[in-house]
Each structure stands twice: as C-alpha cells, then as structure tokens.
Design an enzyme around this catalytic site. Sequence first.
Site, short mmCIF file in Angstrom:
data_model
loop_
_atom_site.label_atom_id
_atom_site.label_comp_id
_atom_site.label_asym_id
_atom_site.label_seq_id
_atom_site.Cartn_x
_atom_site.Cartn_y
_atom_site.Cartn_z
N ASP A 48 -8.86 1.39 2.00
CA ASP A 48 -8.48 2.06 0.41
C ASP A 48 -8.41 1.61 -0.42
OD1 ASP A 48 -5.38 2.93 1.81
OD2 ASP A 48 -3.71 0.71 1.67
N ASN A 121 -4.42 5.75 -8.07
CA ASN A 121 -3.38 4.79 -8.06
C ASN A 121 -2.74 4.74 -9.70
OD1 ASN A 121 -3.52 4.76 -5.29
ND2 ASN A 121 -3.68 2.65 -5.61
N THR A 162 3.44 2.85 -3.86
CA THR A 162 3.22 1.87 -3.04
C THR A 162 2.56 0.71 -2.52
OG1 THR A 162 1.59 3.17 -1.01
CG2 THR A 162 4.67 3.45 -1.74
#
Length: 262
Positions: A48, A121, A162
């Site tokens: 990620d 994010n 998340t």
Amino acid sequence: MTFRHDFKRLALVASEGERAQKAVRDLADAEDWVPLDEADAVVVLGGDGFMLHTLHDMLDSGRLIPAFGMNRGTVGFLMNRFGTESGLRDRINTCRSFSVSPLLMEATTQDGRKHIFRAINEVSLLRETRQTAKIEVTVNGKVRIEELFCDGILVATPAGSTAYNLSANGPILPLDSNMLALTPISPFRPRRWRGAILPDFSQITLRVLEPTKRPVAVVADQKELRDIADVQLRIDPETVLTLLFDPGHSLDERIVTEQFIA
C-alpha cells in the site's frame, strides 16, 4: 455486469523490496512494457505504501492514469493478488475501476509560510513533544470544539478509513458514502468525544492552540511539516485518481469485509 477497458500500453513499476523486484523479473515477458509517461495504465508491484507513492508521483506530474496494483508488500489493502499467469492485459481490461479524489490541505506554519499538499488516505495532526496537543476544531466556518486536548486528530477519506483512522478507533467509511472521518487520537478532553462523520463537501479548519508550549506537526500521507499554526482541509473534486480491481475483489468489498474482522 461486465466491465471492459481498452488499455493498449501498460507500464510496470515496483518497490525496491525483494518480493517486488522478483515479481518484475517474473513479469518481464508478460507484456511489451512501455515507459510510464507513454502508458494508458500502470501495473504497480509492492504494498500500500508504494501504491500511495506511485499515486503521489502521478499527482505531482499531473498525468493521472489508472493504476492496477499487485500485492508484493505486507497488507496490500489497495492491491490485487499477485499472479504470473498468462492474459495479464485481459485481466486488467476486465477490472472494475474506482475513482478517488484526494484531500487538499493548506497548512500554515508558525513562521507564516503556507504549504499545499494532497492526501489520498488521511491528514493527521500529531503532538511533537510530551505535551498534549490543544486544537480548535472548526467545520464549515463554525467552531465545533473550542479546545480539544489530544495526542492528535486526523481527517480520513473512505479509501483511507481502514488505515490509520481505523487504528485510532475511527469509523470505516463505504466508498460511495461521500463522507469524511474526523477522528481524535487519544483524546483527553472532551473525554467522551469520539469523532464525527462529515459530508465530503465540508470545509475543516484545525487551529493549534498554545503552539510554543504544545507544538504540533501535520502529516499528509507521506509528507510531514512541523510547528503548525493551522490546517485547512477539503476534498479536491477536480483531481481524480483511478484504481483498478479484479471483479469480486474491489475496494468497496474489502471495506465491507473489514468491518466483520474481529
């Protein structure tokens, strides 16, 4: 429903990790790879963190092409499974696409300088010393919390909900929710405040109180600034990034699944 793209020129990028570099060798003959600036889509090998790095490189260059990640990292929440089977182009052309707009952050440091970053994010304000941070929280021009004593506070997109947000006990946001998570990090006062879910058209201002005694840093994904005076945040709807996912393994399904993991 069948999804069909028509990507003719594919680029391949990879992190420096051993697994990712081995995957580059395994996929060397799978396609006639082209340079990134000539590609219609890019295959990203890593985790990620490297996917975020690749997306930010595209933001910086202004050339936003779809990204298909294959997990050669750790968690790989933004990635698909890795495979060396034939038909990679057909696999990518039948992917589902997910569009995400980043947070636009304008941060002012104590010396009065302004800095503009984008975050896919989250944006996090974090105390710099042992002293608890003291932050004023304003949403849409109205002060909602006059004094938040905490280790920090973050604003997360659905794609980032998340990640750090979940670790800070923030809510998981479905991708189509058009919401943002405003989540305190170890709040001390008000003790019962656990954050808020806001429409993604909200304008959020976080002002650091007592900055000399309680200095605060801000992190926008992978970029950090110290000695912050205030941060203004909103979604940048004019900037759109595209992630590609195998059918049945799209990011919205992963977000739903994550909510049932004990």
